[in-house]
Design a protein around this motif. Structure first.
Motif, short mmCIF file in Angstrom:
data_model
loop_
_atom_site.label_atom_id
_atom_site.label_comp_id
_atom_site.label_asym_id
_atom_site.label_seq_id
_atom_site.Cartn_x
_atom_site.Cartn_y
_atom_site.Cartn_z
N ASP A 168 0.85 -1.18 0.00
CA ASP A 168 0.00 0.00 0.00
C ASP A 168 0.89 1.24 0.00
N ALA A 169 0.30 2.38 -0.21
CA ALA A 169 1.08 3.61 -0.32
C ALA A 169 1.00 4.45 0.95
N ASP A 170 0.55 3.86 2.05
CA ASP A 170 0.38 4.62 3.29
C ASP A 170 1.35 4.11 4.35
N PRO A 171 2.46 4.82 4.55
CA PRO A 171 3.43 4.35 5.55
C PRO A 171 2.97 4.57 7.00
N THR A 172 1.84 5.27 7.19
CA THR A 172 1.39 5.55 8.56
C THR A 172 0.38 4.54 9.07
#
Length: 104
Positions: free
Chosen positions: A19-23
């Motif tokens: 996914d593109a969400d590191p948080t």
């Protein structure tokens, strides 16, 4: 020496979680209520009851720690060492050694 990963080896690990969400993997809270531990992240809160996992103070106090001799000092470790990838522990009974190569 093969026991621990180098900085280069750690940097080369593929840590892409698709996914593109590191948080969204960040823990936002951790807590201990009674014997239950909770961990909260973007996906919600997970809980695990640790009762039975660890001994209570009462259980520890009730242990029979009599080792059948009158010398309370002959169980004391006198030395610990690391040579290369081998750890050694010495007490009155002698020295034990364990090679940790490949353990980590």
């Amino acid at each position: 020496d093969g026991t621990f990963a180098t900085d280069a080896e750690l940097a080369a690990l593929n840590t892409d979680d698709a996914d593109a969400d590191p948080t969204n993997e960040l823990n936002t809270a951790v807590g201990l209520t009674g014997t239950s531990i909770t961990v909260t992240d973007a996906g919600g809160t997970l809980s695990q009851d640790l009762d039975g996992t660890f001994a209570t103070d009462a259980e520890l106090a009730a242990l029979n720690t009599d080792d059948a001799d009158a010398d309370p000092t002959n169980e004391l470790n006198t030395a610990v060492g690391l040579t290369g990838t081998s750890i050694t522990v010495t007490d009155a009974g002698g020295t034990l050694s364990q090679d940790l190569d490949g353990t980590f």
